[in-house]
Write an enzyme that holds these catalytic residues in place. Structure first.
Site, mmCIF file in Angstrom:
data_model
loop_
_atom_site.group_PDB
_atom_site.id
_atom_site.type_symbol
_atom_site.label_atom_id
_atom_site.label_comp_id
_atom_site.label_asym_id
_atom_site.label_seq_id
_atom_site.Cartn_x
_atom_site.Cartn_y
_atom_site.Cartn_z
ATOM 1 N N ASN A 1 0.863 -1.183 0.000
ATOM 2 C CA ASN A 1 0.000 0.000 0.000
ATOM 3 C C ASN A 1 0.905 1.240 0.000
ATOM 4 O O ASN A 1 2.103 1.131 0.288
ATOM 5 C CB ASN A 1 -0.954 -0.039 1.213
ATOM 6 C CG ASN A 1 -0.208 0.100 2.533
ATOM 7 O OD1 ASN A 1 0.430 1.117 2.787
ATOM 8 N ND2 ASN A 1 -0.266 -0.931 3.375
ATOM 9 N N ASN B 1 -7.491 -8.418 9.227
ATOM 10 C CA ASN B 1 -7.555 -8.713 7.791
ATOM 11 C C ASN B 1 -7.822 -10.165 7.368
ATOM 12 O O ASN B 1 -8.515 -10.381 6.383
ATOM 13 C CB ASN B 1 -6.286 -8.230 7.097
ATOM 14 C CG ASN B 1 -6.035 -6.738 7.308
ATOM 15 O OD1 ASN B 1 -4.912 -6.273 7.218
ATOM 16 N ND2 ASN B 1 -7.062 -5.971 7.613
ATOM 17 N N ARG C 1 0.661 -12.808 2.612
ATOM 18 C CA ARG C 1 -0.278 -12.751 3.733
ATOM 19 C C ARG C 1 -1.218 -13.959 3.764
ATOM 20 O O ARG C 1 -2.024 -14.076 4.698
ATOM 21 C CB ARG C 1 -1.086 -11.442 3.702
ATOM 22 C CG ARG C 1 -0.214 -10.193 3.899
ATOM 23 C CD ARG C 1 -0.995 -9.012 4.431
ATOM 24 N NE ARG C 1 -1.539 -9.266 5.759
ATOM 25 C CZ ARG C 1 -2.347 -8.435 6.415
ATOM 26 N NH1 ARG C 1 -2.702 -7.297 5.862
ATOM 27 N NH2 ARG C 1 -2.804 -8.748 7.609
ATOM 28 N N ARG D 1 -8.242 -3.945 -2.426
ATOM 29 C CA ARG D 1 -7.791 -5.196 -1.814
ATOM 30 C C ARG D 1 -8.882 -6.260 -1.808
ATOM 31 O O ARG D 1 -8.595 -7.440 -1.752
ATOM 32 C CB ARG D 1 -7.296 -4.907 -0.399
ATOM 33 C CG ARG D 1 -6.169 -3.874 -0.349
ATOM 34 C CD ARG D 1 -4.874 -4.409 -0.928
ATOM 35 N NE ARG D 1 -4.265 -5.297 -0.002
ATOM 36 C CZ ARG D 1 -3.380 -4.927 0.944
ATOM 37 N NH1 ARG D 1 -2.969 -3.683 1.021
ATOM 38 N NH2 ARG D 1 -2.894 -5.804 1.775
ATOM 39 N N HIS E 1 -8.068 0.237 2.238
ATOM 40 C CA HIS E 1 -8.984 -0.625 3.002
ATOM 41 C C HIS E 1 -10.086 0.280 3.558
ATOM 42 O O HIS E 1 -9.809 1.420 3.955
ATOM 43 C CB HIS E 1 -8.268 -1.253 4.218
ATOM 44 C CG HIS E 1 -7.631 -2.592 3.958
ATOM 45 N ND1 HIS E 1 -6.557 -3.039 4.701
ATOM 46 C CD2 HIS E 1 -7.938 -3.590 3.092
ATOM 47 C CE1 HIS E 1 -6.222 -4.254 4.290
ATOM 48 N NE2 HIS E 1 -7.038 -4.605 3.320
ATOM 49 N N ASP F 1 -11.329 0.346 6.410
ATOM 50 C CA ASP F 1 -11.064 0.813 7.784
ATOM 51 C C ASP F 1 -10.015 1.925 7.852
ATOM 52 O O ASP F 1 -9.670 2.394 8.935
ATOM 53 C CB ASP F 1 -10.691 -0.362 8.707
ATOM 54 C CG ASP F 1 -9.327 -0.961 8.416
ATOM 55 O OD1 ASP F 1 -8.601 -0.452 7.542
ATOM 56 O OD2 ASP F 1 -8.969 -1.966 9.072
ATOM 57 N N CYS G 1 -6.972 -1.938 12.656
ATOM 58 C CA CYS G 1 -6.620 -3.192 11.971
ATOM 59 C C CYS G 1 -5.705 -4.077 12.799
ATOM 60 O O CYS G 1 -5.415 -5.210 12.407
ATOM 61 C CB CYS G 1 -6.054 -2.925 10.590
ATOM 62 S SG CYS G 1 -4.810 -1.685 10.513
#
Ligand code: ARG
Length: 278
Positions: free
Chosen positions: A25, A74, A98, A148, A177, A179, A272
């Site tokens: 990001n 996430n 991830r 995402r 994102h 959030d 997050c």
């Protein structure tokens, strides 16, 4: 009595292997290296702050090499279905590094009594609580997409949670994102970064919250929207967000400011670094 859709706990993962090693990001510039010792202290104090609000804290174990695992919002989304049963959806992380986080959180959520759905197809991305935010006290889920997460994940969310899904297209890559752009403070109030949404998304938010509080762009870029409400209604937020903090206090909110500076280098902050549990 209908179920109360408000979090009672959180699931966190210690930042043992936390690092910034690539650019997932726009915040991950690698201009200044992560200080893991400072990160550990910041994480411990965030954990204590959440606990002080009355949220019950659960942990799961970090995996070597999983540098983003501290961002436990996430790899899944936990919630309740219409009958009030614990339900969760396993994510499909966009970045391969991830993806190992998903089975780890699924295992822990299962131990905690969640029925975890793993039916999002491999070709569809969904990044859990990063892109899916519950309306406090209501069975309504705001679902961000565009960077995402894919909108094709939404039918799974609707089926598992039996909830109303409100899709919100994320228009600006800096707010990659949901959030990072929306904090549902209480059932009437949300903090928003207006730049992050399109007109239709802003309209949806205006229709559903009595009060939208706009975060100024400079503080939005310091992750001011990545704040979270504790079990006592207080708001946990990064201490860089001074104007947002002042606005919240002037409205009567109790604010608990924390320093998440090391984690902001990775594009993350308060919200997050935990998965809400219900
Ligand atoms: N470096 C992480 C990533 O890009 C940060 C995730 C932050 N999470 C969030 N929900 N905003 O995946």
């Amino acid at each position: 009595m209908p179920p109360k859709y408000t979090p009672t706990g959180i699931l966190v993962c210690p930042p043992t292997y936390f690092d910034v090693v690539d650019r997932k990001n726009p915040f991950m510039t690698m201009e200044s290296l992560v200080d893991r010792e400072v990160a550990k202290q910041q994480w411990l104090s965030l954990r204590q702050t959440f606990e002080a609000t009355g949220l019950q804290v659960h942990e799961y174990a970090p995996l070597p090499g999983a540098e983003d695992m501290v961002f436990s919002a996430n790899p899944a989304l936990a919630g309740l279905n219409r009958s009030g049963d614990r339900a969760a959806v396993a994510s499909r992380m966009r970045f391969p590094s991830r993806q190992v986080e998903v089975p780890a959180i699924v295992g822990r959520l299962t131990e905690l009594g969640y029925t975890v759905d793993t039916s999002i197809p491999p070709s569809v991305c969904f990044e859990g609580g990063g892109d899916a935010v519950w309306h406090p006290g209501r069975h309504v889920l705001y679902a961000g997409y565009g960077w995402r997460s894919d909108a094709a994940s939404h039918p799974v969310l609707a089926r598992v949670f039996e909830a109303e899904i409100v899709p919100l297209r994320l228009a600006d890559e800096r707010f990659y994102h949901l959030d990072t752009a929306l904090c549902a403070v209480d059932s009437d109030t949300a903090l928003i970064v207006a730049e992050a949404f399109d007109q239709s998304g802003l309209g949806e938010l205006q229709n559903r919250f009595k009060r939208l509080l706009r975060i100024e762009l400079d503080e939005a870029l310091s992750m001011a929207a990545n704040a979270a409400t504790g079990a006592d209604g207080s708001i946990v937020i990064d201490c860089a967000a001074q104007k947002t903090i002042a606005m919240l206090k002037s409205l009567g909110y109790i604010v608990r400011a924390v320093d998440t500076g090391e984690f902001r280098k990775s594009g993350g902050s308060v919200y997050c670094m935990k998965q809400y549990l219900y």
